[in-house]
Design an enzyme around this catalytic site. Structure first.
Site, PDB file in Angstrom:
ATOM      1  N   VAL A  93       0.808  -1.234   0.000  1.00 56.67           N
ATOM      2  CA  VAL A  93       0.000   0.000   0.000  1.00 56.67           C
ATOM      3  C   VAL A  93       0.837   1.279   0.000  1.00 56.67           C
ATOM      4  O   VAL A  93       0.300   2.364  -0.233  1.00 56.67           O
ATOM      5  CB  VAL A  93      -1.009   0.054   1.177  1.00 56.67           C
ATOM      6  CG1 VAL A  93      -2.051  -1.056   1.052  1.00 56.67           C
ATOM      7  CG2 VAL A  93      -0.309   0.025   2.530  1.00 56.67           C
TER       8      VAL A  93
ATOM      9  N   TYR B 125       2.183   5.256  15.892  1.00 53.86           N
ATOM     10  CA  TYR B 125       0.902   4.617  15.560  1.00 53.86           C
ATOM     11  C   TYR B 125      -0.251   5.598  15.779  1.00 53.86           C
ATOM     12  O   TYR B 125      -1.116   5.771  14.922  1.00 53.86           O
ATOM     13  CB  TYR B 125       0.732   3.370  16.423  1.00 53.86           C
ATOM     14  CG  TYR B 125      -0.466   2.515  16.068  1.00 53.86           C
ATOM     15  CD1 TYR B 125      -0.419   1.632  14.991  1.00 53.86           C
ATOM     16  CD2 TYR B 125      -1.631   2.573  16.822  1.00 53.86           C
ATOM     17  CE1 TYR B 125      -1.515   0.834  14.677  1.00 53.86           C
ATOM     18  CE2 TYR B 125      -2.730   1.771  16.508  1.00 53.86           C
ATOM     19  CZ  TYR B 125      -2.661   0.911  15.441  1.00 53.86           C
ATOM     20  OH  TYR B 125      -3.754   0.124  15.142  1.00 53.86           O
TER      21      TYR B 125
ATOM     22  N   THR C 108      -6.452 -10.361  16.792  1.00 52.97           N
ATOM     23  CA  THR C 108      -5.878 -10.666  15.467  1.00 52.97           C
ATOM     24  C   THR C 108      -4.379 -10.918  15.667  1.00 52.97           C
ATOM     25  O   THR C 108      -3.850 -10.686  16.759  1.00 52.97           O
ATOM     26  CB  THR C 108      -6.019  -9.462  14.506  1.00 52.97           C
ATOM     27  OG1 THR C 108      -5.115  -8.432  14.939  1.00 52.97           O
ATOM     28  CG2 THR C 108      -7.433  -8.913  14.466  1.00 52.97           C
TER      29      THR C 108
HETATM   30  P1  NDP Z   1      -2.989  -7.851  10.977  1.00 52.04           P
HETATM   31  O1  NDP Z   1      -1.539  -7.632  11.216  1.00 52.04           O
HETATM   32  O2  NDP Z   1      -3.621  -9.123  11.435  1.00 52.04           O
HETATM   33  O3  NDP Z   1      -3.343  -7.651   9.426  1.00 52.04           O
HETATM   34  C1  NDP Z   1      -2.879  -6.551   8.702  1.00 52.04           C
HETATM   35  C2  NDP Z   1      -2.319  -7.032   7.392  1.00 52.04           C
HETATM   36  O4  NDP Z   1      -1.784  -5.910   6.659  1.00 52.04           O
HETATM   37  C3  NDP Z   1      -1.160  -8.016   7.597  1.00 52.04           C
HETATM   38  O5  NDP Z   1      -1.293  -9.142   6.753  1.00 52.04           O
HETATM   39  C4  NDP Z   1       0.030  -7.142   7.215  1.00 52.04           C
HETATM   40  O6  NDP Z   1       1.158  -7.867   6.796  1.00 52.04           O
HETATM   41  C5  NDP Z   1      -0.558  -6.304   6.099  1.00 52.04           C
HETATM   42  N1  NDP Z   1       0.331  -5.204   5.740  1.00 52.04           N
HETATM   43  C6  NDP Z   1       1.280  -4.597   6.491  1.00 52.04           C
HETATM   44  N2  NDP Z   1       1.942  -3.679   5.751  1.00 52.04           N
HETATM   45  C7  NDP Z   1       1.395  -3.704   4.506  1.00 52.04           C
HETATM   46  C8  NDP Z   1       1.657  -3.004   3.302  1.00 52.04           C
HETATM   47  N3  NDP Z   1       2.634  -2.086   3.220  1.00 52.04           N
HETATM   48  N4  NDP Z   1       0.909  -3.286   2.220  1.00 52.04           N
HETATM   49  C9  NDP Z   1      -0.062  -4.226   2.269  1.00 52.04           C
HETATM   50  N5  NDP Z   1      -0.351  -4.944   3.372  1.00 52.04           N
HETATM   51  C10 NDP Z   1       0.372  -4.681   4.487  1.00 52.04           C
HETATM   52  O7  NDP Z   1      -3.738  -6.610  11.640  1.00 52.04           O
HETATM   53  P2  NDP Z   1      -5.238  -6.389  12.143  1.00 52.04           P
HETATM   54  O8  NDP Z   1      -6.197  -7.196  11.368  1.00 52.04           O
HETATM   55  O9  NDP Z   1      -5.227  -6.447  13.612  1.00 52.04           O
HETATM   56  O10 NDP Z   1      -5.367  -4.843  11.768  1.00 52.04           O
HETATM   57  C11 NDP Z   1      -6.094  -4.335  10.681  1.00 52.04           C
HETATM   58  C12 NDP Z   1      -6.202  -2.836  10.839  1.00 52.04           C
HETATM   59  O11 NDP Z   1      -6.873  -2.547  12.088  1.00 52.04           O
HETATM   60  C13 NDP Z   1      -4.861  -2.114  10.932  1.00 52.04           C
HETATM   61  O12 NDP Z   1      -4.940  -0.896  10.238  1.00 52.04           O
HETATM   62  C14 NDP Z   1      -4.687  -1.875  12.432  1.00 52.04           C
HETATM   63  O13 NDP Z   1      -3.858  -0.772  12.690  1.00 52.04           O
HETATM   64  C15 NDP Z   1      -6.110  -1.637  12.854  1.00 52.04           C
HETATM   65  N6  NDP Z   1      -6.378  -1.858  14.280  1.00 52.04           N
HETATM   66  C16 NDP Z   1      -6.114  -3.069  14.896  1.00 52.04           C
HETATM   67  C17 NDP Z   1      -6.426  -3.263  16.220  1.00 52.04           C
HETATM   68  C18 NDP Z   1      -6.215  -4.578  16.931  1.00 52.04           C
HETATM   69  O14 NDP Z   1      -6.439  -4.636  18.150  1.00 52.04           O
HETATM   70  N7  NDP Z   1      -5.825  -5.650  16.250  1.00 52.04           N
HETATM   71  C19 NDP Z   1      -7.011  -2.179  17.020  1.00 52.04           C
HETATM   72  C20 NDP Z   1      -7.240  -0.960  16.297  1.00 52.04           C
HETATM   73  C21 NDP Z   1      -6.934  -0.825  14.974  1.00 52.04           C
HETATM   74  P3  NDP Z   1       2.343  -8.128   7.903  1.00 52.04           P
HETATM   75  O15 NDP Z   1       1.746  -9.026   8.925  1.00 52.04           O
HETATM   76  O16 NDP Z   1       3.403  -8.741   7.107  1.00 52.04           O
HETATM   77  O17 NDP Z   1       2.699  -6.781   8.468  1.00 52.04           O
END
Ligand code: NDP
Length: 250
Positions: free
Chosen positions: A66, A157, A192
């Site tokens: 992204v 963050y 997650t």
């Molecule tokens: P995960 O780490 O489970 O999933 C996020 C995915 O995005 C991973 O597969 C990650 O890959 C991928 N990713 C990272 N960098 C890039 C990139 N440059 N391009 C494309 N994909 C990328 O996270 P969550 O499902 O927990 O989080 C989803 C969203 O929710 C995020 O924006 C997070 O900040 C937000 N969030 C999460 C919370 C939580 O408690 N889990 C709370 C509040 C917000 P890789 O693992 O290799 O980095």
């Protein structure tokens, strides 16, 4: 048997290989959408797409960083080639790296901003012309409760997630005359792979005790809110923040 709140719509979900994005892909497809899941994680992404749609007819995966404008061009082209249009973008990809103002390096700060903030900007920039031309669309930006209040140890963050909240409002006002809606979701503590970051420090139990409902959310709790914002059920909502945190910020 599937339902139909997203019948005929096409969604792109970034960072959808696992976690919340994968849950959104499954729920959206179940509600009649065609879905492209994008992520850097190729194996997990392909597996997620296969799980949602074994024959690839309603869910496909594409590798996508992204932070790369070229990747956005290729990803949008893939969605259009595969399913013909884009109605929904969920800017979900993100990383979490903790750190205070005393110990966050410039390199770490920029890494977080690049993925969590610039990635969302590029996403909105990439789909806005299409949505404006078709005079409809819903963009759902995943922020955090860390984008609602100051959170110690979340310097980069928190900054990135406040930026997502701010951009959402500005772009919502820019695109409202064209029938395009933009909202942000602010999850609390969601179970997650990202949450594993908290296991090492043993803080997870401590964190759980602070959640009024007493437990972390499952990804589907967030996915259901994303579904609402993606669908026409939320047609009068734009530029707003939607919190899903079990009472954390109450
Ligand atoms: P995960 O780490 O489970 O999933 C996020 C995915 O995005 C991973 O597969 C990650 O890959 C991928 N990713 C990272 N960098 C890039 C990139 N440059 N391009 C494309 N994909 C990328 O996270 P969550 O499902 O927990 O989080 C989803 C969203 O929710 C995020 O924006 C997070 O900040 C937000 N969030 C999460 C919370 C939580 O408690 N889990 C709370 C509040 C917000 P890789 O693992 O290799 O980095």
């Amino acid at each position: 048997m599937g339902k139909s709140r997203l019948e005929g719509k096409v969604a792109l979900i970034t960072g959808g290989a696992r976690g919340m994005g994968a849950s959104e892909a499954a729920l959206f497809a179940d509600e009649g959408a065609s879905v492209v899941v994008s992520d850097l994680r190729v194996d997990a992404g392909e597996e997620t797409a296969r799980r949602v749609s074994p024959d690839g007819s309603v869910c496909r995966f594409v590798r996508h960083d992204v932070t790369s404008e070229d990747d956005w061009v290729a990803t949008v082209a893939f969605v259009l080639d595969t399913f013909g249009r884009i109605d929904i973008l969920v800017n979900n990809a993100g990383i979490f790296e903790g750190g205070t103002v005393l110990d966050t390096t410039l390199e770490a700060y920029r890494r977080t901003i690049d993925i969590n903030q610039v990635g969302v900007f590029l996403g909105m920039k990439s789909v806005a012309p299409l949505m404006v031309a078709q005079k409809s669309g819903s963009i759902v930006n995943i922020s955090s409760v860390a984008g609602m209040a100051g959170t110690p140890g979340f310097l980069a963050y928190g900054a990135s997630k406040w930026a997502v909240r701010g951009m959402t409002k500005g772009v919502a006002r820019e695109l409202a005359p064209y029938g395009v809606r933009v909202n942000s979701i602010h999850p609390g503590i969601i179970d997650t792979p990202m949450l594993a970051a908290f296991d090492d420090a043993g803080v997870r139990e401590l964190v759980r005790q602070r959640i009024p409902v007493g437990y972390e959310a499952e990804p589907v709790h967030v996915a259901r809110l994303a579904l609402y914002l993606a669908s026409d059920d939320s047609s009068y909502s734009t530029g707003s923040e939607f919190i899903v945190d079990g009472g954390w910020s109450a």
